[in-house]
Design an enzyme around this catalytic site. Structure first.
Site, PDB file in Angstrom:
ATOM      1  N   GLU A  91     -26.306  11.787  55.183  1.00 53.30           N
ATOM      2  CA  GLU A  91     -27.364  11.090  54.465  1.00 53.30           C
ATOM      3  C   GLU A  91     -28.702  11.734  54.797  1.00 53.30           C
ATOM      4  O   GLU A  91     -29.754  11.145  54.570  1.00 53.30           O
ATOM      5  CB  GLU A  91     -27.362   9.595  54.773  1.00 53.30           C
ATOM      6  CG  GLU A  91     -27.406   9.254  56.235  1.00 53.30           C
ATOM      7  CD  GLU A  91     -27.327   7.760  56.477  1.00 53.30           C
ATOM      8  OE1 GLU A  91     -28.242   7.066  56.025  1.00 53.30           O
ATOM      9  OE2 GLU A  91     -26.357   7.308  57.113  1.00 53.30           O
ATOM     10  N   CYS A  97     -23.679   5.824  56.381  1.00 57.76           N
ATOM     11  CA  CYS A  97     -22.762   6.245  57.458  1.00 57.76           C
ATOM     12  C   CYS A  97     -21.299   6.173  57.038  1.00 57.76           C
ATOM     13  O   CYS A  97     -20.425   6.684  57.740  1.00 57.76           O
ATOM     14  CB  CYS A  97     -22.955   5.349  58.679  1.00 57.76           C
ATOM     15  SG  CYS A  97     -24.641   5.386  59.288  1.00 57.76           S
ATOM     16  N   HIS A 100     -18.337   1.964  64.278  1.00 59.65           N
ATOM     17  CA  HIS A 100     -19.570   2.702  63.949  1.00 59.65           C
ATOM     18  C   HIS A 100     -20.656   2.138  64.857  1.00 59.65           C
ATOM     19  O   HIS A 100     -20.856   0.917  64.911  1.00 59.65           O
ATOM     20  CB  HIS A 100     -19.943   2.501  62.478  1.00 59.65           C
ATOM     21  CG  HIS A 100     -21.377   2.869  62.204  1.00 59.65           C
ATOM     22  ND1 HIS A 100     -21.842   4.145  62.362  1.00 59.65           N
ATOM     23  CD2 HIS A 100     -22.454   2.108  61.852  1.00 59.65           C
ATOM     24  CE1 HIS A 100     -23.140   4.181  62.104  1.00 59.65           C
ATOM     25  NE2 HIS A 100     -23.537   2.952  61.790  1.00 59.65           N
TER      26      HIS A 100
HETATM   27  P1  HMG Z   1     -36.054  -4.939  67.749  1.00 58.26           P
HETATM   28  O1  HMG Z   1     -36.530  -6.056  66.906  1.00 58.26           O
HETATM   29  O2  HMG Z   1     -37.079  -4.007  68.310  1.00 58.26           O
HETATM   30  O3  HMG Z   1     -35.225  -5.436  68.990  1.00 58.26           O
HETATM   31  O4  HMG Z   1     -35.031  -4.122  66.873  1.00 58.26           O
HETATM   32  P2  HMG Z   1     -34.709  -6.919  69.372  1.00 58.26           P
HETATM   33  O5  HMG Z   1     -35.829  -7.796  69.633  1.00 58.26           O
HETATM   34  O6  HMG Z   1     -33.658  -7.353  68.362  1.00 58.26           O
HETATM   35  O7  HMG Z   1     -34.000  -6.540  70.761  1.00 58.26           O
HETATM   36  C1  HMG Z   1     -32.838  -5.780  70.785  1.00 58.26           C
HETATM   37  C2  HMG Z   1     -31.935  -6.378  71.852  1.00 58.26           C
HETATM   38  O8  HMG Z   1     -32.553  -6.196  73.138  1.00 58.26           O
HETATM   39  C3  HMG Z   1     -31.753  -7.882  71.701  1.00 58.26           C
HETATM   40  O9  HMG Z   1     -30.425  -8.172  72.107  1.00 58.26           O
HETATM   41  C4  HMG Z   1     -32.725  -8.474  72.722  1.00 58.26           C
HETATM   42  O10 HMG Z   1     -32.370  -9.758  73.204  1.00 58.26           O
HETATM   43  C5  HMG Z   1     -32.654  -7.444  73.819  1.00 58.26           C
HETATM   44  P3  HMG Z   1     -29.510  -9.171  71.205  1.00 58.26           P
HETATM   45  O11 HMG Z   1     -30.215 -10.464  71.187  1.00 58.26           O
HETATM   46  O12 HMG Z   1     -29.469  -8.571  69.825  1.00 58.26           O
HETATM   47  O13 HMG Z   1     -28.214  -9.187  71.880  1.00 58.26           O
HETATM   48  N1  HMG Z   1     -33.856  -7.392  74.651  1.00 58.26           N
HETATM   49  C6  HMG Z   1     -33.824  -7.203  75.988  1.00 58.26           C
HETATM   50  N2  HMG Z   1     -32.800  -7.034  76.834  1.00 58.26           N
HETATM   51  C7  HMG Z   1     -33.123  -6.846  78.161  1.00 58.26           C
HETATM   52  N3  HMG Z   1     -34.400  -6.833  78.627  1.00 58.26           N
HETATM   53  C8  HMG Z   1     -35.434  -7.019  77.796  1.00 58.26           C
HETATM   54  C9  HMG Z   1     -35.176  -7.195  76.406  1.00 58.26           C
HETATM   55  N4  HMG Z   1     -35.974  -7.380  75.321  1.00 58.26           N
HETATM   56  C10 HMG Z   1     -35.146  -7.502  74.265  1.00 58.26           C
HETATM   57  N5  HMG Z   1     -36.680  -6.992  78.268  1.00 58.26           N
HETATM   58  C11 HMG Z   1     -33.140  -3.125  65.884  1.00 58.26           C
HETATM   59  C12 HMG Z   1     -33.710  -3.722  67.156  1.00 58.26           C
HETATM   60  C13 HMG Z   1     -31.708  -2.656  66.157  1.00 58.26           C
HETATM   61  C14 HMG Z   1     -33.112  -4.190  64.781  1.00 58.26           C
HETATM   62  C15 HMG Z   1     -34.032  -1.925  65.455  1.00 58.26           C
HETATM   63  O14 HMG Z   1     -33.982  -0.929  66.444  1.00 58.26           O
HETATM   64  C16 HMG Z   1     -33.632  -1.321  64.121  1.00 58.26           C
HETATM   65  O15 HMG Z   1     -34.083  -1.775  63.077  1.00 58.26           O
HETATM   66  N6  HMG Z   1     -32.732  -0.266  64.124  1.00 58.26           N
HETATM   67  C17 HMG Z   1     -32.266   0.390  62.918  1.00 58.26           C
HETATM   68  C18 HMG Z   1     -31.264  -0.429  62.130  1.00 58.26           C
HETATM   69  C19 HMG Z   1     -29.930  -0.594  62.830  1.00 58.26           C
HETATM   70  O16 HMG Z   1     -29.589   0.115  63.761  1.00 58.26           O
HETATM   71  N7  HMG Z   1     -29.093  -1.541  62.305  1.00 58.26           N
HETATM   72  C20 HMG Z   1     -27.786  -1.767  62.838  1.00 58.26           C
HETATM   73  C21 HMG Z   1     -26.740  -2.253  61.808  1.00 58.26           C
HETATM   74  S1  HMG Z   1     -26.810  -1.357  60.261  1.00 58.26           S
HETATM   75  C22 HMG Z   1     -25.918   0.128  60.546  1.00 58.26           C
HETATM   76  O17 HMG Z   1     -25.237   0.242  61.518  1.00 58.26           O
HETATM   77  C23 HMG Z   1     -26.093   1.217  59.556  1.00 58.26           C
HETATM   78  C24 HMG Z   1     -26.958   2.382  59.996  1.00 58.26           C
HETATM   79  O18 HMG Z   1     -26.256   3.191  60.920  1.00 58.26           O
HETATM   80  C25 HMG Z   1     -27.420   3.210  58.783  1.00 58.26           C
HETATM   81  C26 HMG Z   1     -26.344   3.784  57.859  1.00 58.26           C
HETATM   82  O19 HMG Z   1     -25.359   3.177  57.523  1.00 58.26           O
HETATM   83  O20 HMG Z   1     -26.590   4.883  57.380  1.00 58.26           O
HETATM   84  C27 HMG Z   1     -28.228   1.905  60.677  1.00 58.26           C
END
Ligand code: HMG
Length: 405
Positions: free
Chosen positions: A91, A123, A245
């Site tokens: 992609e 992906c 994935h």
């Molecule tokens: P964010 O809002 O910065 O992070 O975005 P958050 O607030 O959701 O925190 C992440 C985790 O860290 C959470 O854990 C927090 O609790 C924890 P969870 O509640 O989810 O279990 N956390 C902490 N832990 C320890 N100490 C701390 C602390 N603070 C927070 N101090 C997000 C995270 C993944 C949403 C962002 O990075 C993002 O948008 N990433 C890109 C999209 C993505 O990866 N999506 C995944 C599913 S879609 C997919 O897999 C397809 C893809 O590969 C693309 C394709 O298909 O081509 C992406």
């Protein structure tokens, strides 16, 4: 578990990955962005993030991964003339018209009588490639299909998705009676038109609704598992290990937990914890990610009773935003360890160089520059990779020039 020696099987015969020589430790990224490092290390489960340098792109990474697999001295050599289909799953395509498989075919000196294509669905397209390859070898049993999943995940400097960037390529061959994994024909699959993650063709960074994308990932898992288990009458007890994935490694924990809750199955960490190590060191490699998880799982197998995987059933979950999801299974073949290139893969991870934070941002901005209409058409490329088999040397009149280094 005994395998039926007479049964004709189809699946993955060889695998190798390639990652660039450069990475950023997640602790450095956290410090620079003013984030608690435990969020990246514990919350997302990431240690390091692979970074694409100026002289690498999806073509050089893909050709390098394939070269490692084609020149493996420990296994019987692959007859390059048997490769009559090359599929690039990406992609991060560099051209809206010409397939990235064509320059890779050239760099690898493959036979001219070969079909070469590039396919896309986020992906998921690596799994679509595997299905297409299996159909091809069913019709042409002596064929070898070369699949190259190669990507550069970019969300933007200081963007919420930045900590889930990464890059890399995974090459695999699909044959009849494969040496690593026999893939079952049954699968659950789903298309659902959602805007969780997408990249309009005029942008070089993805737009993402991060939390929604994670929900869609899990929705797809439950749906495709339901379809798969309905067709096969299998339960979670029939799956020995799960391979996911991985956009970031704790997504595996979320996925496995959700599946267990949905099926009233007690959580057993041994079923899923393995297979995350490569993602933790590399980050999201998009199309390569699912098969990197599989390689990670197989490479971690030290032959001890707990880890022995021969004859075991792996359950795979592929998700491509947008979205298409698939759940399928495969059986690990006796003797697979001979084909995993453990030393080569170990060196890939241990011989990398940590970038300073400024260098990381410079490399990131350089990729934006060469992807831009104004600056990307004519540009000379600094050589920074020391051990890459292939490098990008310059772009002249919008033509990328490559060299074997
Ligand atoms: P964010 O809002 O910065 O992070 O975005 P958050 O607030 O959701 O925190 C992440 C985790 O860290 C959470 O854990 C927090 O609790 C924890 P969870 O509640 O989810 O279990 N956390 C902490 N832990 C320890 N100490 C701390 C602390 N603070 C927070 N101090 C997000 C995270 C993944 C949403 C962002 O990075 C993002 O948008 N990433 C890109 C999209 C993505 O990866 N999506 C995944 C599913 S879609 C997919 O897999 C397809 C893809 O590969 C693309 C394709 O298909 O081509 C992406």
């Amino acid at each position: 578990m005994p395998q039926n020696q007479n049964k004709v099987t189809y699946g993955i015969d060889r695998m190798a990955f390639y990652i660039p020589e450069f990475y950023v430790p997640m602790t450095d990224l956290a410090q620079a962005r003013g984030v608690d490092p435990d969020k990246y290390l514990g919350g997302l489960g990431q240690e390091n993030m692979a970074v694409l340098p100026p002289d690498q792109d999806i073509i050089t990474m893909g050709a390098s991964a394939a070269e490692a697999l084609l020149t493996d001295d420990n296994a019987s050599p692959i007859d390059r003339r048997s490769i009559d289909l090359v599929i690039v799953a990406t992609e991060s395509g560099l051209d809206a018209s010409k397939a990235g498989a064509i320059p890779i075919h050239g760099l690898l000196n493959l036979a001219p009588n070969c079909r070469t294509i590039e396919i896309k669905q986020a992906c998921y397209s690596s799994t679509a490639s595997v299905r297409l390859a299996m159909a091809h070898v069913m019709q042409h049993p002596s064929s070898t299909v070369l699949i190259i999943a190669t990507d550069n995940a970019r969300y933007g400097l200081n963007a919420p998705g930045e900590a889930t960037q990464g890059c890399g390529a995974l090459a695999m061959t699909v044959t009849q009676n494969p040496s690593i994994l026999a893939i079952d024909p049954e699968a659950g699959y789903l298309t659902k038109d959602v805007m969780d993650f997408w990249r309009p063709s005029y942008l070089d960074e993805a737009i993402v609704d991060g939390k929604y994308s994670a929900r869609m990932y899990l929705t797809g898992l439950i749906n495709t598992w339901g379809q798969y288990s309905g067709i096969t009458n299998k339960t979670i007890d029939d799956i020995d290990r799960f391979v996911f994935h991985l956009p970031f490694s704790t997504m595996a924990d979320k996925a496995y937990r959700r599946l267990c809750q949905h099926t009233d199955h007690p959580e057993d960490p041994a079923e899923y914890v393995a297979g995350k190590q490569l993602n933790q060191q590399i980050g999201n490699s998009y199309t390569a990610s699912l098969y990197l998880s599989m390689l990670s799982l197989l490479l971690a197998d030290d032959g001890s009773a707990n880890n022995e995987l021969t004859g075991h059933t792996l359950g795979f979950y592929a998700y491509g935003s947008g979205s298409v999801a698939e759940f399928f299974t495969g059986t690990v073949i006796d003797g697979h360890k001979k084909y995993l290139l453990p030393d080569y893969h170990h060196n890939q991870l241990t011989q990398r160089q940590a970038l300073s934070f400024d260098q990381y941002e410079d490399y990131y901005r350089f990729q934006s520059k060469i992807m831009s209409r104004d600056q990307g058409g004519n540009i000379s490329i600094p050589t920074v990779s020391q051990s890459a088999p292939f490098v990008l040397t310059r772009i002249s009149d919008h033509i990328r020039q490559y060299a074997r280094s």
